[in-house]
Design a protein around this motif. Structure first.
Motif, PDB file in Angstrom:
ATOM      1  N   GLU A   1       0.832  -1.202   0.000  1.00  9.01           N
ATOM      2  CA  GLU A   1       0.000   0.000   0.000  1.00  9.01           C
ATOM      3  C   GLU A   1       0.868   1.254   0.000  1.00  9.01           C
ATOM      4  OE1 GLU A   1      -3.521   0.048   2.635  1.00  9.01           O
ATOM      5  OE2 GLU A   1      -2.721   1.950   3.392  1.00  9.01           O
ATOM      6  N   LEU A   2       0.578   2.172  -0.923  1.00 12.57           N
ATOM      7  CA  LEU A   2       1.325   3.424  -1.052  1.00 12.57           C
ATOM      8  C   LEU A   2       0.462   4.563  -0.522  1.00 12.57           C
ATOM      9  CD1 LEU A   2       3.730   5.101  -2.084  1.00 12.57           C
ATOM     10  CD2 LEU A   2       2.600   5.146  -4.331  1.00 12.57           C
ATOM     11  N   THR A   3       1.020   5.341   0.420  1.00 11.18           N
ATOM     12  CA  THR A   3       0.281   6.428   1.062  1.00 11.18           C
ATOM     13  C   THR A   3       1.065   7.726   0.962  1.00 11.18           C
ATOM     14  OG1 THR A   3      -0.727   4.917   2.660  1.00 11.18           O
ATOM     15  CG2 THR A   3      -0.732   7.250   3.231  1.00 11.18           C
ATOM     16  N   GLY A   4       0.353   8.812   0.717  1.00 12.66           N
ATOM     17  CA  GLY A   4       0.905  10.149   0.834  1.00 12.66           C
ATOM     18  C   GLY A   4      -0.025  10.964   1.720  1.00 12.66           C
ATOM     19  N   PHE A   5       0.527  11.702   2.675  1.00  7.16           N
ATOM     20  CA  PHE A   5      -0.303  12.447   3.625  1.00  7.16           C
ATOM     21  C   PHE A   5       0.215  13.871   3.757  1.00  7.16           C
ATOM     22  CE2 PHE A   5      -1.319  13.985   7.906  1.00  7.16           C
ATOM     23  CZ  PHE A   5      -2.698  13.804   7.930  1.00  7.16           C
ATOM     24  N   ILE A   6      -0.696  14.849   3.698  1.00  3.69           N
ATOM     25  CA  ILE A   6      -0.370  16.255   3.874  1.00  3.69           C
ATOM     26  C   ILE A   6      -1.400  16.863   4.825  1.00  3.69           C
ATOM     27  CG2 ILE A   6      -0.096  18.514   2.778  1.00  3.69           C
ATOM     28  CD1 ILE A   6       0.542  17.077   0.173  1.00  3.69           C
ATOM     29  N   ALA A   7      -0.940  17.528   5.883  1.00  2.00           N
ATOM     30  CA  ALA A   7      -1.819  18.242   6.806  1.00  2.00           C
ATOM     31  C   ALA A   7      -1.372  19.691   6.868  1.00  2.00           C
ATOM     32  CB  ALA A   7      -1.780  17.614   8.189  1.00  2.00           C
ATOM     33  N   ILE A   8      -2.265  20.603   6.505  1.00  4.37           N
ATOM     34  CA  ILE A   8      -1.993  22.039   6.494  1.00  4.37           C
ATOM     35  C   ILE A   8      -2.871  22.702   7.545  1.00  4.37           C
ATOM     36  CG2 ILE A   8      -1.948  24.137   5.091  1.00  4.37           C
ATOM     37  CD1 ILE A   8      -1.904  22.305   2.623  1.00  4.37           C
ATOM     38  N   GLN A   9      -2.286  23.553   8.383  1.00  2.00           N
ATOM     39  CA  GLN A   9      -3.093  24.215   9.398  1.00  2.00           C
ATOM     40  C   GLN A   9      -2.506  25.584   9.743  1.00  2.00           C
ATOM     41  OE1 GLN A   9      -2.910  21.404  12.743  1.00  2.00           O
ATOM     42  NE2 GLN A   9      -1.624  22.837  13.864  1.00  2.00           N
ATOM     43  N   ALA A  10      -3.311  26.377  10.438  1.00  2.69           N
ATOM     44  CA  ALA A  10      -2.881  27.691  10.902  1.00  2.69           C
ATOM     45  C   ALA A  10      -3.756  28.108  12.064  1.00  2.69           C
ATOM     46  CB  ALA A  10      -2.965  28.732   9.794  1.00  2.69           C
ATOM     47  N   ASP A  11      -3.175  28.882  12.979  1.00  6.84           N
ATOM     48  CA  ASP A  11      -3.907  29.467  14.098  1.00  6.84           C
ATOM     49  C   ASP A  11      -4.128  30.947  13.810  1.00  6.84           C
ATOM     50  OD1 ASP A  11      -3.779  27.038  15.317  1.00  6.84           O
ATOM     51  OD2 ASP A  11      -2.155  27.564  16.686  1.00  6.84           O
ATOM     52  N   ALA A  12      -5.322  31.434  14.115  1.00 11.86           N
ATOM     53  CA  ALA A  12      -5.657  32.834  13.888  1.00 11.86           C
ATOM     54  C   ALA A  12      -5.991  33.497  15.211  1.00 11.86           C
ATOM     55  CB  ALA A  12      -6.836  32.949  12.929  1.00 11.86           C
ATOM     56  N   ASP A  13      -5.310  34.614  15.487  1.00 11.03           N
ATOM     57  CA  ASP A  13      -5.576  35.422  16.672  1.00 11.03           C
ATOM     58  C   ASP A  13      -5.937  36.824  16.230  1.00 11.03           C
ATOM     59  OD1 ASP A  13      -5.107  33.596  18.755  1.00 11.03           O
ATOM     60  OD2 ASP A  13      -2.941  33.815  18.511  1.00 11.03           O
ATOM     61  N   GLU A  14      -6.675  37.522  17.073  1.00 11.81           N
ATOM     62  CA  GLU A  14      -7.083  38.887  16.750  1.00 11.81           C
ATOM     63  C   GLU A  14      -5.885  39.819  16.634  1.00 11.81           C
ATOM     64  OE1 GLU A  14     -10.112  42.357  18.474  1.00 11.81           O
ATOM     65  OE2 GLU A  14      -9.818  40.479  19.540  1.00 11.81           O
ATOM     66  N   ASP A  15      -4.804  39.511  17.382  1.00 13.31           N
ATOM     67  CA  ASP A  15      -3.657  40.409  17.358  1.00 13.31           C
ATOM     68  C   ASP A  15      -2.797  40.236  16.113  1.00 13.31           C
ATOM     69  OD1 ASP A  15      -2.423  38.006  17.830  1.00 13.31           O
ATOM     70  OD2 ASP A  15      -2.017  38.396  19.950  1.00 13.31           O
ATOM     71  N   GLY A  16      -3.147  39.267  15.255  1.00 12.92           N
ATOM     72  CA  GLY A  16      -2.443  39.130  13.991  1.00 12.92           C
ATOM     73  C   GLY A  16      -1.270  38.177  14.016  1.00 12.92           C
ATOM     74  N   PHE A  17      -0.936  37.629  15.183  1.00  7.40           N
ATOM     75  CA  PHE A  17       0.171  36.695  15.256  1.00  7.40           C
ATOM     76  C   PHE A  17      -0.301  35.281  14.916  1.00  7.40           C
ATOM     77  CE2 PHE A  17       1.509  40.102  18.170  1.00  7.40           C
ATOM     78  CZ  PHE A  17       2.732  40.412  17.603  1.00  7.40           C
ATOM     79  N   ASN A  18       0.655  34.427  14.518  1.00  4.95           N
ATOM     80  CA  ASN A  18       0.410  33.004  14.294  1.00  4.95           C
ATOM     81  C   ASN A  18      -0.668  32.755  13.247  1.00  4.95           C
ATOM     82  OD1 ASN A  18       2.246  32.447  16.399  1.00  4.95           O
ATOM     83  ND2 ASN A  18       0.627  32.679  17.924  1.00  4.95           N
ATOM     84  N   ASN A  19      -0.668  33.571  12.186  1.00  5.69           N
ATOM     85  CA  ASN A  19      -1.681  33.405  11.152  1.00  5.69           C
ATOM     86  C   ASN A  19      -1.152  32.695   9.913  1.00  5.69           C
ATOM     87  OD1 ASN A  19      -3.694  34.665  12.622  1.00  5.69           O
ATOM     88  ND2 ASN A  19      -3.123  36.696  11.902  1.00  5.69           N
ATOM     89  N   ASP A  20       0.110  32.324   9.873  1.00  8.14           N
ATOM     90  CA  ASP A  20       0.683  31.695   8.696  1.00  8.14           C
ATOM     91  C   ASP A  20       0.281  30.233   8.613  1.00  8.14           C
ATOM     92  OD1 ASP A  20       1.955  34.022   7.998  1.00  8.14           O
ATOM     93  OD2 ASP A  20       3.815  33.518   9.042  1.00  8.14           O
ATOM     94  N   PHE A  21      -0.082  29.793   7.401  1.00 15.76           N
ATOM     95  CA  PHE A  21      -0.342  28.379   7.185  1.00 15.76           C
ATOM     96  C   PHE A  21       0.999  27.644   7.114  1.00 15.76           C
ATOM     97  CE2 PHE A  21      -4.426  29.985   5.883  1.00 15.76           C
ATOM     98  CZ  PHE A  21      -5.307  28.979   6.274  1.00 15.76           C
ATOM     99  N   TYR A  22       1.007  26.427   7.625  1.00 15.62           N
ATOM    100  CA  TYR A  22       2.237  25.637   7.619  1.00 15.62           C
ATOM    101  C   TYR A  22       1.883  24.160   7.519  1.00 15.62           C
ATOM    102  CZ  TYR A  22       1.026  25.006  12.563  1.00 15.62           C
ATOM    103  OH  TYR A  22       0.351  24.723  13.733  1.00 15.62           O
ATOM    104  N   LEU A  23       2.858  23.364   7.105  1.00 16.51           N
ATOM    105  CA  LEU A  23       2.690  21.917   7.025  1.00 16.51           C
ATOM    106  C   LEU A  23       2.886  21.328   8.420  1.00 16.51           C
ATOM    107  CD1 LEU A  23       4.584  21.067   3.723  1.00 16.51           C
ATOM    108  CD2 LEU A  23       2.126  21.001   4.107  1.00 16.51           C
ATOM    109  N   ASP A  24       1.807  20.870   9.023  1.00 19.35           N
ATOM    110  CA  ASP A  24       1.904  20.274  10.338  1.00 19.35           C
ATOM    111  C   ASP A  24       2.491  18.868  10.245  1.00 19.35           C
ATOM    112  OD1 ASP A  24       1.251  20.373  13.246  1.00 19.35           O
ATOM    113  OD2 ASP A  24      -0.048  18.680  12.720  1.00 19.35           O
ATOM    114  N   GLU A  25       2.072  18.120   9.227  1.00 16.92           N
ATOM    115  CA  GLU A  25       2.630  16.794   8.952  1.00 16.92           C
ATOM    116  C   GLU A  25       2.649  16.589   7.449  1.00 16.92           C
ATOM    117  OE1 GLU A  25       1.687  13.374  11.766  1.00 16.92           O
ATOM    118  OE2 GLU A  25      -0.144  14.570  11.931  1.00 16.92           O
ATOM    119  N   VAL A  26       3.674  15.920   6.964  1.00 16.64           N
ATOM    120  CA  VAL A  26       3.747  15.544   5.559  1.00 16.64           C
ATOM    121  C   VAL A  26       4.670  14.331   5.448  1.00 16.64           C
ATOM    122  CG1 VAL A  26       5.565  17.295   5.182  1.00 16.64           C
ATOM    123  CG2 VAL A  26       4.319  16.326   3.232  1.00 16.64           C
TER     124      VAL A  26
END
Length: 333
Positions: A105-130
């Motif tokens: 069995e051949l598997t490929g997995f990509i998880a993309i996520q981002a946290d959003a705060d009102e102050d504008g920090f931590n809003n970048d999307f990033y690869l959490d797992e790949v």
């Protein structure tokens, strides 16, 4: 010219013009048949065939709203940092591609996520797992075996996201694996180095057992963890113990730690999980102990929407007692 000749000439002229127009006519092509998405049930629910291929794709993820709290006033917030609560929203999308090959069995997995705060920090999307996996071979960046804890949100038994390559053997009731990790940055602050993990787990009915070890070649230290789970009465009892020779990538909380939880399913939608953890030589300071006890509740509001809340009491030698936890709403798909 008689009338008969005039009629015959006109008919011939019309026939010539009609023939020329017919030669120049545009004929519309027949529409090609549309290939509708087909359900793929070879790898479980939620998969469908990518049109024109034999690869099955599954799309999932969640939207989370969470409020963290800590009585020590250390959470991100005002300019002085003296905030005891913080609200944020997280979005995550998972893509899983699977297909059968002559090598397994051949598997490929990509998880993309981002946290959003009102102050504008931590809003970048990033690869959490790949990662990619073929049969028992797995390579990529992903949460490793130390990330598995016990039920509830009280325990702190390790957890890393490392770039690794592993081989995993999976049987009906027995799993074994070995994994080589890239460690960067290292405990000693040097350039990248290596670590190694090994896992053995077995299950028998409602009971299961995991034995996990890791060695950090840069720190020249390691850690061992055992975890036991068993169905007891209306819930699940779990016990875990960790020993670390000194701080290392795999475990750096304490020299010795034991934890327990009991997940009691009160109804089909409501689960209550008390938990406790004791640390000996906390942060590897001789004679320093730490206690952590708490309660986690999970409630399935409706299909795809759940609420989770936890509150934990912390008592560390030489430090003021404090409370922490969170309240979470999550829509999973």
């Amino acid at each position: 010219m008689n009338i008969k000749s005039l009629l015959l000439g006109s008919a011939a002229a019309l026939a010539a013009v009609s023939g020329a127009q017919a030669a120049d006519a545009i004929i519309a092509a027949e529409p090609e048949p549309m290939e509708y998405v087909r359900v793929c049930d070879a790898f479980g629910t939620g998969y469908f065939y990518i049109p024109g291929t034999e690869t099955c794709l599954k799309i999932g993820g969640y939207v989370r709203f969470q409020v963290d709290f800590d009585s020590r006033d250390i959470l991100e917030g005002g300019a002085t940092g003296d905030e005891n609560w913080d609200a944020f929203t997280r979005g995550r999308v998972d893509f899983t591609a699977k297909s059968d090959t002559e090598l397994g069995e051949l598997t490929g997995f990509i998880a993309i996520q981002a946290d959003a705060d009102e102050d504008g920090f931590n809003n970048d999307f990033y690869l959490d797992e790949v990662y990619l996996q073929l049969g028992g071979f797995k390579a990529g960046t992903y949460l490793n075996w130390w990330d598995k804890g016990i039920n509830g949100e009280t325990d702190k038994l390790g957890g890393n996201r490392l770039t690794s390559i592993a081989y995993i053997y999976t049987g009906d009731a027995f799993t074994a694996g070995i994994q080589l990790d890239e460690i960067e940055p290292t405990i000693d602050g040097d350039a990248r180095d290596l670590g190694i993990e090994a896992l053995v787990s077995a299950s028998l009915g409602a009971a299961s057992f995991d034995l996990l070890g890791g060695y950090d070649f840069d720190a020249e230290e390691g850690a061992i963890r055992a975890l036991v789970s068993a169905g007891v009465g209306p819930g699940t009892l779990q016990l875990a113990g960790v020993w670390a020779s000194d701080p290392n990538t795999y475990y750096s909380r304490a020299e010795w730690s034991i934890a327990a939880s009991y997940a009691f399913k009160a109804t089909d939608r409501f689960t209550i999980t008390p938990g406790v953890q004791y640390d000996d030589n906390f942060l590897f300071v001789d004679g320093t102990d730490a206690w952590r006890a708490g309660l986690t509740v999970d409630y399935a509001i409706t299909s795809g929407l759940a609420m989770k809340a936890t509150v934990n009491y912390n008592d560390v030698d030489g430090v003021d007692e404090f409370w922490d936890g969170f309240v979470r709403l999550q829509r999973s798909f």
